[in-house]
Design an enzyme around this catalytic site. Structure first.
Site, PDB file in Angstrom:
ATOM      1  N   ASP A  37       4.071  63.872  -8.785  1.00 40.43           N
ATOM      2  CA  ASP A  37       4.451  63.775 -10.208  1.00 40.43           C
ATOM      3  C   ASP A  37       5.341  64.937 -10.658  1.00 40.43           C
ATOM      4  OD1 ASP A  37       2.414  61.847  -9.919  1.00 40.43           O
ATOM      5  OD2 ASP A  37       0.909  63.146 -10.829  1.00 40.43           O
ATOM      6  N   GLU A 207       3.109  53.382 -15.300  1.00 37.53           N
ATOM      7  CA  GLU A 207       2.813  54.778 -15.682  1.00 37.53           C
ATOM      8  C   GLU A 207       4.055  55.615 -15.417  1.00 37.53           C
ATOM      9  OE1 GLU A 207      -0.493  55.342 -13.049  1.00 37.53           O
ATOM     10  OE2 GLU A 207       0.786  55.511 -11.288  1.00 37.53           O
TER      11      GLU A 207
END
Ligand code: FUB
Length: 325
Positions: A37, A207
């Site tokens: 991420d 997401e």
């Protein structure tokens, strides 16, 4: 000088010449260890990457950051945020997003992986005077601690709009919201219709929201597929405002069975030195199936003449050195 010695010198000189014209490249992955991420920036004359420490949730209690002058050599800054400094955050510290404003660096993070509105956690804010931290909890509580429009409060990205307003775009569980932050990032400014959280979920969204403002277009990007599997990917849409409507254009990042699997949850970086665009993302080395065995990589991002994003070619070689002055 003997002719054999002479030949050796000529060969060495030729080799040196060849080496000096070979661009130094980052290679992939660019960071050592399991990280995911990543959000990339340029702060204070250095490139910075803020990733999730990719481990079982109970071990995800801190964030490291990495900085570089050239995208090739990276320096680790350990524990820029630690849950010891955030009393309500216990585990699953995820997906940092960072902005600089008025002499402070604000780091937005997800924590605790809450599953319902009764649990404590969500999206928090910490701040520090330098990107290397140490970041301390800013609010003493989460900024967003409830599900809004079905969105789990995780995977936030904060961006500055043309008019100087800051927005947070976030959400897991296949829902994405946008909200306008107030001037000191302690809360929100309601929209003219009285609402605070507007849903902007495009088709396919899972997401990992990311918003890029380029040439007066809002590029909204997100991750789709399951992050634990090989089909994780990034897709995008283009809008004329941060509220969309966002219609999915297509995938720009995905696995390549000859390089790596599970390529997703990215950010976009532009070099102020060369103007080159890069995509920084995580992926899983071939043969790795542990869900947390994710590594941070970088590749070139290209736009076509119409401003559409070309599919990314994920590589082992990474990108050429792009040195900041
Ligand atoms: O790293 C934890 C989670 O994995 C992120 O929040 C998701 O986007 C996925 O990348």
């Amino acid at each position: 000088m003997k002719s054999s010695a002479c030949l050796a010198i000529v060969c060495l000189a030729a080799l040196a010449g060849a080496q000096s014209t070979t661009p130094i490249r980052s290679g992939n992955p660019i960071l050592p260890g399991w990280y995911a991420d990543p959000e990339a920036h340029v702060f204070e004359g250095r490139y910075w990457i803020f990733p999730t420490y990719s481990a079982p949730y109970d071990q995800q209690t801190f964030l490291d950051a990495f900085s570089s002058r050239d995208l090739v050599t990276w320096e680790k800054h350990s524990h820029v945020l630690d849950t010891a400094d955030v009393h309500w955050a216990k585990r699953a510290v995820w997906a940092p997003s960072i902005v600089e404003k008025d002499g402070w660096y604000y780091l937005f993070f997800g924590a605790n992986d809450i599953q319902n509105d009764q649990q404590i956690g969500g999206i928090g804010v910490a701040r520090a005077r330098t990107p290397a931290g140490p970041f301390k909890d800013y609010l003493g509580k989460p900024l967003i601690d409830k599900f809004q429009n079905g969105a789990q409060p995780i995977d936030q990205m904060v961006f500055k709009d043309r008019d100087g307003s800051y927005y947070i775009v976030y959400g897991g569980w296949r829902h994405c919201n946008i909200a306008k932050l107030n001037a000191d990032f302690t809360g929100f400014v309601p929209f003219p219709d009285g609402s605070t959280f507007k849903e902007i979920t495009p088709a396919g969204y899972v997401e990992g929201a990311f918003m890029l403002l380029k040439d007066n277009k809002y590029y909204f990007m997100w991750s789709e597929g399951g992050w634990t599997g090989p089909n994780y990917a990034v897709a995008y849409a283009v809008g004329s405002s941060p509220f969309g409507p966002f219609e999915r254009v297509g995938k720009i990042l995905q696995q390549d069975s000859s390089v790596a699997t599970g390529a997703g949850h990215h950010s976009v970086l532009q070099s102020p030195a060369t103007g080159n665009w890069y995509i920084v993302y995580h992926r899983r080395p071939l043969g790795e199936t542990d869900r947390n065995h994710r590594v941070v990589s970088i590749d070139e991002l290209r736009f076509d003449d119409r401003g559409l994003i070309l599919p990314v070619r994920i590589t082992r070689a990474g990108v050429a050195a792009d040195r900041l002055p």
